[in-house]
Design a protein around this motif. Structure first.
Motif, PDB file in Angstrom:
ATOM      1  N   ARG A 139      -2.001  -2.059   9.970  1.00 29.33           N
ATOM      2  CA  ARG A 139      -2.358  -3.281  10.694  1.00 29.33           C
ATOM      3  C   ARG A 139      -3.803  -3.666  10.403  1.00 29.33           C
ATOM      4  O   ARG A 139      -4.116  -4.845  10.221  1.00 29.33           O
ATOM      5  CB  ARG A 139      -2.149  -3.092  12.204  1.00 29.33           C
ATOM      6  N   GLN A 140      -4.683  -2.680  10.343  1.00 34.38           N
ATOM      7  CA  GLN A 140      -6.082  -2.963  10.017  1.00 34.38           C
ATOM      8  C   GLN A 140      -6.210  -3.500   8.596  1.00 34.38           C
ATOM      9  O   GLN A 140      -6.953  -4.451   8.342  1.00 34.38           O
ATOM     10  CB  GLN A 140      -6.921  -1.692  10.189  1.00 34.38           C
ATOM     11  N   ARG A 141      -5.473  -2.896   7.659  1.00 39.91           N
ATOM     12  CA  ARG A 141      -5.535  -3.343   6.266  1.00 39.91           C
ATOM     13  C   ARG A 141      -5.065  -4.786   6.128  1.00 39.91           C
ATOM     14  O   ARG A 141      -5.623  -5.566   5.344  1.00 39.91           O
ATOM     15  CB  ARG A 141      -4.669  -2.432   5.387  1.00 39.91           C
ATOM     16  N   LEU A 142      -4.049  -5.146   6.903  1.00 38.62           N
ATOM     17  CA  LEU A 142      -3.493  -6.496   6.840  1.00 38.62           C
ATOM     18  C   LEU A 142      -4.264  -7.490   7.706  1.00 38.62           C
ATOM     19  O   LEU A 142      -3.961  -8.685   7.691  1.00 38.62           O
ATOM     20  CB  LEU A 142      -2.022  -6.474   7.282  1.00 38.62           C
ATOM     21  N   GLY A 143      -5.240  -7.001   8.460  1.00 41.50           N
ATOM     22  CA  GLY A 143      -6.032  -7.882   9.312  1.00 41.50           C
ATOM     23  C   GLY A 143      -5.260  -8.435  10.493  1.00 41.50           C
ATOM     24  O   GLY A 143      -5.511  -9.561  10.934  1.00 41.50           O
ATOM     25  N   LEU A 144      -4.336  -7.644  11.036  1.00 47.92           N
ATOM     26  CA  LEU A 144      -3.490  -8.122  12.131  1.00 47.92           C
ATOM     27  C   LEU A 144      -4.122  -7.929  13.502  1.00 47.92           C
ATOM     28  O   LEU A 144      -3.684  -8.546  14.473  1.00 47.92           O
ATOM     29  CB  LEU A 144      -2.136  -7.392  12.092  1.00 47.92           C
ATOM     30  N   GLY A 145      -5.121  -7.064  13.592  1.00 47.36           N
ATOM     31  CA  GLY A 145      -5.726  -6.801  14.884  1.00 47.36           C
ATOM     32  C   GLY A 145      -4.702  -6.257  15.859  1.00 47.36           C
ATOM     33  O   GLY A 145      -3.871  -5.421  15.517  1.00 47.36           O
ATOM     34  N   GLU A 177       7.162 -10.237   1.707  1.00 48.75           N
ATOM     35  CA  GLU A 177       7.040 -10.927   0.425  1.00 48.75           C
ATOM     36  C   GLU A 177       5.595 -10.908  -0.060  1.00 48.75           C
ATOM     37  O   GLU A 177       5.333 -10.744  -1.252  1.00 48.75           O
ATOM     38  CB  GLU A 177       7.538 -12.369   0.561  1.00 48.75           C
ATOM     39  N   SER A 178       4.652 -11.049   0.869  1.00 47.49           N
ATOM     40  CA  SER A 178       3.238 -11.030   0.485  1.00 47.49           C
ATOM     41  C   SER A 178       2.812  -9.664  -0.032  1.00 47.49           C
ATOM     42  O   SER A 178       1.797  -9.542  -0.717  1.00 47.49           O
ATOM     43  CB  SER A 178       2.362 -11.421   1.685  1.00 47.49           C
ATOM     44  N   GLN A 179       3.599  -8.633   0.285  1.00 44.81           N
ATOM     45  CA  GLN A 179       3.307  -7.280  -0.177  1.00 44.81           C
ATOM     46  C   GLN A 179       4.196  -6.871  -1.355  1.00 44.81           C
ATOM     47  O   GLN A 179       4.223  -5.703  -1.746  1.00 44.81           O
ATOM     48  CB  GLN A 179       3.493  -6.283   0.973  1.00 44.81           C
ATOM     49  N   GLY A 180       4.927  -7.843  -1.905  1.00 41.24           N
ATOM     50  CA  GLY A 180       5.756  -7.558  -3.072  1.00 41.24           C
ATOM     51  C   GLY A 180       7.057  -6.856  -2.760  1.00 41.24           C
ATOM     52  O   GLY A 180       7.666  -6.247  -3.645  1.00 41.24           O
ATOM     53  N   LEU A 221       5.992   2.387   2.711  1.00 41.35           N
ATOM     54  CA  LEU A 221       4.593   2.806   2.662  1.00 41.35           C
ATOM     55  C   LEU A 221       4.417   4.305   2.460  1.00 41.35           C
ATOM     56  O   LEU A 221       3.447   4.734   1.816  1.00 41.35           O
ATOM     57  CB  LEU A 221       3.883   2.401   3.961  1.00 41.35           C
ATOM     58  N   ILE A 222       5.338   5.103   3.006  1.00 44.65           N
ATOM     59  CA  ILE A 222       5.109   6.550   3.064  1.00 44.65           C
ATOM     60  C   ILE A 222       6.036   7.349   2.156  1.00 44.65           C
ATOM     61  O   ILE A 222       5.638   8.389   1.622  1.00 44.65           O
ATOM     62  CB  ILE A 222       5.280   7.064   4.517  1.00 44.65           C
ATOM     63  N   ALA A 258       0.841  -1.194   0.000  1.00 41.63           N
ATOM     64  CA  ALA A 258       0.000   0.000   0.000  1.00 41.63           C
ATOM     65  C   ALA A 258       0.877   1.246   0.000  1.00 41.63           C
ATOM     66  O   ALA A 258       2.087   1.183   0.249  1.00 41.63           O
ATOM     67  CB  ALA A 258      -0.907  -0.005   1.229  1.00 41.63           C
ATOM     68  N   SER A 259       0.263   2.367  -0.300  1.00 41.88           N
ATOM     69  CA  SER A 259       0.982   3.635  -0.280  1.00 41.88           C
ATOM     70  C   SER A 259       0.133   4.653   0.467  1.00 41.88           C
ATOM     71  O   SER A 259      -1.062   4.796   0.196  1.00 41.88           O
ATOM     72  CB  SER A 259       1.251   4.119  -1.711  1.00 41.88           C
TER      73      SER A 259
END
Length: 411
Positions: free
Chosen positions: A149-155, A167-170, A219-220, A124-125
């Protein structure tokens, strides 16, 4: 239009200069004299494919880049060396970074041959205005960490293997011996995408925090050509933001509070509740046993182990979340400095650092697996497979043995 010797020479010169290398330095790297490099750049001397391949490696390029219709004058590594000239002067470091990018390019080529689409694996960016103050930087970093964390569902749970998450995020990762004052760096390359490099000489827990720190830059700060995280730059606003991100990303406030509560700690020493029934009110007060809510060093050791961070990082997090005050922080830090923290962690079996699966090892496994598959599909020859395996420390006999055992050897 065919590539002339003069244009090839111009491209070699451009690539060399963009890396901040002199003709003599490039010559030493590729085992040619300065005069030979000068002649190649002037177009008055031909260059063999072997020589050009060595030159491409020395300047951090794919050899194919020299023959492209549109030559990119400055790539990610060149941009980094131009802004950080002292890095280019450190030969071993330069070679290590070149190795990382060379592996990244070969991995990208294998994925292309096997029709693996990495476009869907894209981090994400988060576009944010430049922070105006350190407080603003901290707030931005914490908010973005919470959103990610919310976007990745990490809670509020601990993060497991950061390399696997990257790796899952490229995002590709690598371990390189860097100067001690550099914890990591991030490169953006048009061909291989995003590459995060971490200092292999640092401890496992520090590398883990550095990965999270560099993820903030991914990300930023993607509009930059690259980012280097230096100890002496920690007060710069972008570095403050990245550190605040890493702390919240690794130890989310909600998760830290929940963990402390599960230990029966962190609550108020005195609580009051007014129960109202539309007619009157009943005042209820609860007092905790004196000292029962005080967080101890063994609590911090358990917290650190739970989230996979160092004990000192856990102490600072507890302080910043106001679960301990400055006096308590100083007391606990003094205990940690005397070695009590390590003894406590050993006693609690909470001293084993959370090792990533090894950025190089994880990359190596995937790299070799794709190379074997490409060879099986006859997309690459066995000689090319052997060449690729050598890039990650595997010998010709290792390749022949695995091909033979898998029934994939040459007839």
């Amino acid at each position: 239009m065919p590539l002339t010797r003069e244009e090839l020479g111009r491209r070699v010169r451009s690539a060399r200069e963009s890396c901040g290398l002199t003709q003599e330095q490039l010559g030493e790297a590729v085992e040619l004299s300065r005069i030979a490099i000068s002649q190649i750049e002037a177009g008055s001397r031909s260059v063999s494919s072997i020589e050009l391949d060595r030159i491409a490696y020395a300047v951090g390029r794919d050899i194919k880049a020299f023959f492209a219709d549109a030559f990119v004058e400055q790539d990610a590594l060149a941009a980094l060396f131009r802004t950080e000239a002292q890095l280019a002067e450190q030969v071993e470091l330069r070679h290590a970074l070149q190795d990382c990018l060379a592996l990244g390019r070969e991995m990208t080529n294998l994925e292309r041959l096997l029709e693996i689409d990495r476009a869907q694996l894209r981090a994400a960016s988060y576009e944010r205005p430049a922070p105006k103050s350190r407080w603003d930087a901290i707030q931005q970093g914490q908010r973005i960490a919470t959103e990610e964390r919310q976007r990745l569902g990490l809670g509020a749970s601990p993060i497991g293997d950061l390399v696997e998450l990257f790796e899952s995020q490229g995002v590709r990762t690598g371990l390189v011996t860097l100067p001690d004052n550099i914890s990591g760096l991030t490169l953006w390359d048009d061909k291989i995408g995003i590459f995060v490099v971490i200092n292999s000489d640092h401890s496992a827990l520090r590398r883990r925090f550095s990965l999270a720190h560099e993820y903030a830059h991914v990300l930023i700060d993607r509009e930059r050509s690259g980012a280097i995280s230096r100890a002496e730059n920690r007060t710069e606003l972008l570095e403050v933001r990245a550190n605040a991100f890493a702390a919240e990303f690794m130890m989310p406030a909600e998760g830290v509070v929940q963990f402390a509560q599960a230990l029966g700690k962190g609550g108020a020493s005195r609580a009051q509740v007014a129960v109202f029934d539309e007619a009157d009110v009943v005042q209820v007060e609860q007092r905790a046993t004196p000292g029962s809510q005080d967080i101890q060093l063994y609590d911090a050791a358990l917290l650190a182990h739970h989230f996979g961070v160092s004990r000192i990082s856990a102490l600072y997090r507890l302080k910043n979340l106001r679960l301990i005050d400055d006096r308590e922080f100083q007391r606990l830090k003094s205990e940690e400095d005397t070695g009590a923290g390590r003894a406590i962690a050993n006693f609690l079996a909470a001293d084993d650092p959370v090792e990533e699966r090894g950025t190089r090892d994880e990359f190596r496994r995937r790299f070799l697996g794709l190379a074997l598959e490409a060879n099986r599909r006859e997309e690459i020859t066995q000689n090319k497979l052997t060449e690729l395996a050598a890039m990650v420390g595997m010998g010709r006999h290792d390749v022949e043995r695995v091909l033979s055992s898998a029934g994939l050897g040459q007839a």
